[in-house]
Motif scaffolding. Structure first.
Motif, PDB file in Angstrom:
ATOM      1  N   VAL A 201       0.832  -1.204   0.000  1.00 51.10           N
ATOM      2  CA  VAL A 201       0.000   0.000   0.000  1.00 51.10           C
ATOM      3  C   VAL A 201       0.865   1.252   0.000  1.00 51.10           C
ATOM      4  CG1 VAL A 201      -1.656   1.322   1.372  1.00 51.10           C
ATOM      5  CG2 VAL A 201      -1.952  -1.143   1.090  1.00 51.10           C
ATOM      6  N   VAL A 202       1.911   1.283   0.826  1.00 49.89           N
ATOM      7  CA  VAL A 202       2.734   2.482   0.961  1.00 49.89           C
ATOM      8  C   VAL A 202       3.605   2.701  -0.274  1.00 49.89           C
ATOM      9  CG1 VAL A 202       4.596   3.545   2.311  1.00 49.89           C
ATOM     10  CG2 VAL A 202       2.709   2.388   3.473  1.00 49.89           C
ATOM     11  N   CYS A 203       4.244   1.668  -0.775  1.00 46.09           N
ATOM     12  CA  CYS A 203       5.128   1.768  -1.943  1.00 46.09           C
ATOM     13  C   CYS A 203       4.463   1.041  -3.110  1.00 46.09           C
ATOM     14  CB  CYS A 203       6.481   1.150  -1.631  1.00 46.09           C
ATOM     15  SG  CYS A 203       7.233   1.765  -0.133  1.00 46.09           S
ATOM     16  N   PHE A 204       3.357   1.592  -3.607  1.00 45.46           N
ATOM     17  CA  PHE A 204       2.470   0.835  -4.483  1.00 45.46           C
ATOM     18  C   PHE A 204       3.129   0.067  -5.617  1.00 45.46           C
ATOM     19  CE2 PHE A 204      -0.178   0.829  -8.340  1.00 45.46           C
ATOM     20  CZ  PHE A 204      -0.909  -0.290  -8.030  1.00 45.46           C
ATOM     21  N   PRO A 205       3.777   0.666  -6.572  1.00 41.62           N
ATOM     22  CA  PRO A 205       4.203  -0.196  -7.680  1.00 41.62           C
ATOM     23  C   PRO A 205       5.253  -1.216  -7.253  1.00 41.62           C
ATOM     24  CG  PRO A 205       4.400   2.108  -8.299  1.00 41.62           C
ATOM     25  CD  PRO A 205       4.075   2.059  -6.843  1.00 41.62           C
ATOM     26  N   CYS A 206       6.241  -0.764  -6.501  1.00 38.81           N
ATOM     27  CA  CYS A 206       7.323  -1.666  -6.098  1.00 38.81           C
ATOM     28  C   CYS A 206       6.942  -2.523  -4.895  1.00 38.81           C
ATOM     29  CB  CYS A 206       8.574  -0.864  -5.761  1.00 38.81           C
ATOM     30  SG  CYS A 206       9.185   0.098  -7.152  1.00 38.81           S
ATOM     31  N   GLY A 207       5.974  -2.093  -4.125  1.00 39.26           N
ATOM     32  CA  GLY A 207       5.573  -2.824  -2.930  1.00 39.26           C
ATOM     33  C   GLY A 207       4.873  -4.139  -3.229  1.00 39.26           C
ATOM     34  N   LEU A 208       4.374  -4.284  -4.453  1.00 37.45           N
ATOM     35  CA  LEU A 208       3.727  -5.538  -4.828  1.00 37.45           C
ATOM     36  C   LEU A 208       4.716  -6.701  -4.807  1.00 37.45           C
ATOM     37  CD1 LEU A 208       1.363  -4.384  -7.696  1.00 37.45           C
ATOM     38  CD2 LEU A 208       0.767  -4.944  -5.345  1.00 37.45           C
ATOM     39  N   ILE A 209       5.981  -6.395  -5.076  1.00 39.76           N
ATOM     40  CA  ILE A 209       7.008  -7.442  -5.013  1.00 39.76           C
ATOM     41  C   ILE A 209       7.111  -7.958  -3.580  1.00 39.76           C
ATOM     42  CG2 ILE A 209       9.471  -7.916  -5.277  1.00 39.76           C
ATOM     43  CD1 ILE A 209       9.465  -5.767  -7.503  1.00 39.76           C
ATOM     44  N   CYS A 210       7.085  -7.044  -2.617  1.00 39.77           N
ATOM     45  CA  CYS A 210       7.134  -7.453  -1.206  1.00 39.77           C
ATOM     46  C   CYS A 210       5.883  -8.237  -0.821  1.00 39.77           C
ATOM     47  CB  CYS A 210       7.272  -6.234  -0.309  1.00 39.77           C
ATOM     48  SG  CYS A 210       8.846  -5.394  -0.501  1.00 39.77           S
ATOM     49  N   LEU A 211       4.740  -7.844  -1.370  1.00 42.65           N
ATOM     50  CA  LEU A 211       3.498  -8.546  -1.055  1.00 42.65           C
ATOM     51  C   LEU A 211       3.573 -10.001  -1.504  1.00 42.65           C
ATOM     52  CD1 LEU A 211       0.538  -8.485  -0.090  1.00 42.65           C
ATOM     53  CD2 LEU A 211      -0.082  -7.895  -2.426  1.00 42.65           C
ATOM     54  N   PHE A 212       4.056 -10.221  -2.713  1.00 42.21           N
ATOM     55  CA  PHE A 212       4.120 -11.587  -3.229  1.00 42.21           C
ATOM     56  C   PHE A 212       5.255 -12.399  -2.598  1.00 42.21           C
ATOM     57  CE2 PHE A 212       1.848  -9.519  -6.836  1.00 42.21           C
ATOM     58  CZ  PHE A 212       0.636 -10.152  -6.600  1.00 42.21           C
ATOM     59  N   MET A 213       6.239 -11.716  -2.014  1.00 38.57           N
ATOM     60  CA  MET A 213       7.297 -12.432  -1.305  1.00 38.57           C
ATOM     61  C   MET A 213       6.840 -12.845   0.102  1.00 38.57           C
ATOM     62  SD  MET A 213       9.878 -12.727  -3.305  1.00 38.57           S
ATOM     63  CE  MET A 213      11.201 -13.117  -2.199  1.00 38.57           C
ATOM     64  N   ASP A 214       5.894 -12.090   0.660  1.00 40.15           N
ATOM     65  CA  ASP A 214       5.428 -12.325   2.030  1.00 40.15           C
ATOM     66  C   ASP A 214       4.126 -13.136   2.020  1.00 40.15           C
ATOM     67  OD1 ASP A 214       5.374 -12.204   4.772  1.00 40.15           O
ATOM     68  OD2 ASP A 214       4.408 -10.239   4.842  1.00 40.15           O
ATOM     69  N   THR A 215       4.161 -14.287   1.357  1.00 43.32           N
ATOM     70  CA  THR A 215       2.985 -15.149   1.294  1.00 43.32           C
ATOM     71  C   THR A 215       3.249 -16.461   2.017  1.00 43.32           C
ATOM     72  OG1 THR A 215       3.676 -16.133  -0.790  1.00 43.32           O
ATOM     73  CG2 THR A 215       2.230 -14.216  -0.919  1.00 43.32           C
ATOM     74  N   GLU A 216       2.172 -17.093   2.423  1.00 46.03           N
ATOM     75  CA  GLU A 216       2.269 -18.402   3.051  1.00 46.03           C
ATOM     76  C   GLU A 216       1.149 -19.260   2.476  1.00 46.03           C
ATOM     77  OE1 GLU A 216       2.969 -19.886   7.477  1.00 46.03           O
ATOM     78  OE2 GLU A 216       1.036 -18.913   7.194  1.00 46.03           O
ATOM     79  N   LYS A 217       1.516 -20.408   1.927  1.00 43.94           N
ATOM     80  CA  LYS A 217       0.537 -21.322   1.360  1.00 43.94           C
ATOM     81  C   LYS A 217       0.373 -22.499   2.307  1.00 43.94           C
ATOM     82  CE  LYS A 217       1.361 -20.042  -3.390  1.00 43.94           C
ATOM     83  NZ  LYS A 217       1.605 -20.490  -4.750  1.00 43.94           N
ATOM     84  N   ARG A 218      -0.853 -22.718   2.759  1.00 47.67           N
ATOM     85  CA  ARG A 218      -1.171 -23.795   3.683  1.00 47.67           C
ATOM     86  C   ARG A 218      -2.399 -24.553   3.190  1.00 47.67           C
ATOM     87  NH1 ARG A 218       1.132 -24.455   8.588  1.00 47.67           N
ATOM     88  NH2 ARG A 218       2.501 -22.822   9.261  1.00 47.67           N
ATOM     89  N   CYS A 219      -2.481 -25.803   3.612  1.00 47.21           N
ATOM     90  CA  CYS A 219      -3.652 -26.627   3.309  1.00 47.21           C
ATOM     91  C   CYS A 219      -4.774 -26.218   4.270  1.00 47.21           C
ATOM     92  CB  CYS A 219      -3.332 -28.106   3.448  1.00 47.21           C
ATOM     93  SG  CYS A 219      -4.747 -29.168   3.167  1.00 47.21           S
ATOM     94  N   ALA A 220      -5.967 -25.977   3.730  1.00 44.75           N
ATOM     95  CA  ALA A 220      -7.098 -25.583   4.549  1.00 44.75           C
ATOM     96  C   ALA A 220      -7.622 -26.749   5.384  1.00 44.75           C
ATOM     97  CB  ALA A 220      -8.212 -25.030   3.668  1.00 44.75           C
ATOM     98  N   ARG A 221      -7.381 -27.976   4.962  1.00 48.69           N
ATOM     99  CA  ARG A 221      -7.899 -29.150   5.682  1.00 48.69           C
ATOM    100  C   ARG A 221      -6.988 -29.583   6.813  1.00 48.69           C
ATOM    101  NH1 ARG A 221      -9.672 -31.206   0.223  1.00 48.69           N
ATOM    102  NH2 ARG A 221      -7.535 -31.886  -0.023  1.00 48.69           N
ATOM    103  N   CYS A 222      -5.688 -29.782   6.518  1.00 45.95           N
ATOM    104  CA  CYS A 222      -4.794 -30.359   7.536  1.00 45.95           C
ATOM    105  C   CYS A 222      -3.824 -29.340   8.121  1.00 45.95           C
ATOM    106  CB  CYS A 222      -4.016 -31.542   6.949  1.00 45.95           C
ATOM    107  SG  CYS A 222      -2.893 -31.108   5.619  1.00 45.95           S
ATOM    108  N   GLY A 223      -3.689 -28.168   7.504  1.00 48.34           N
ATOM    109  CA  GLY A 223      -2.850 -27.120   8.058  1.00 48.34           C
ATOM    110  C   GLY A 223      -1.367 -27.214   7.745  1.00 48.34           C
ATOM    111  N   VAL A 224      -0.975 -28.177   6.907  1.00 44.84           N
ATOM    112  CA  VAL A 224       0.435 -28.334   6.581  1.00 44.84           C
ATOM    113  C   VAL A 224       0.852 -27.218   5.613  1.00 44.84           C
ATOM    114  CG1 VAL A 224       0.157 -29.893   4.609  1.00 44.84           C
ATOM    115  CG2 VAL A 224       2.199 -30.031   5.981  1.00 44.84           C
ATOM    116  N   ARG A 225       2.099 -26.762   5.743  1.00 41.87           N
ATOM    117  CA  ARG A 225       2.618 -25.727   4.862  1.00 41.87           C
ATOM    118  C   ARG A 225       3.004 -26.348   3.528  1.00 41.87           C
ATOM    119  NH1 ARG A 225       7.140 -21.225   6.484  1.00 41.87           N
ATOM    120  NH2 ARG A 225       6.727 -19.900   4.694  1.00 41.87           N
ATOM    121  N   VAL A 226       2.499 -25.774   2.438  1.00 43.81           N
ATOM    122  CA  VAL A 226       2.726 -26.295   1.088  1.00 43.81           C
ATOM    123  C   VAL A 226       3.701 -25.362   0.371  1.00 43.81           C
ATOM    124  CG1 VAL A 226       1.622 -26.943  -1.072  1.00 43.81           C
ATOM    125  CG2 VAL A 226       0.394 -27.231   1.071  1.00 43.81           C
ATOM    126  N   ALA A 227       4.639 -25.937  -0.349  1.00 47.99           N
ATOM    127  CA  ALA A 227       5.637 -25.129  -1.057  1.00 47.99           C
ATOM    128  C   ALA A 227       5.059 -24.453  -2.276  1.00 47.99           C
ATOM    129  CB  ALA A 227       6.804 -26.005  -1.499  1.00 47.99           C
TER     130      ALA A 227
END
Length: 81
Positions: free
Chosen positions: A55-81
């Protein structure tokens, strides 16, 4: 010869996960079996630092947004790569 007509085979039994379970428990067990076989229900969550930077650094900040993600399984909670 073999006594009892079974020919040396162990007695067959129903799978332990399906005996005495309610339909809801059977459904939940089927979902966990899907996770055990690697078929996860993946959800993506974004971290607060990535959202603020986006939000603060809009065009370049999107790179940080996509780097700061976490993918998890909604059923068992395990972290997925």
């Amino acid at each position: 010869g073999a006594v009892g007509g079974m020919g040396g085979y162990p007695p067959t039994q129903s799978p332990p996960m399906m005996t005495g379970m309610t339909p809801g428990q059977q459904y939940q067990q089927q979902l966990m079996d899907m996770c055990a076989s690697g078929n996860h229900d993946v959800t993506t969550k974004y971290g607060i630092a990535g959202i603020i930077t986006a939000v603060v650094c809009f065009p370049c900040g999107l790179i940080c947004l996509f780097m700061d993600t976490e993918k998890r399984c909604a059923r068992c909670g395990v972290r997925v790569a």
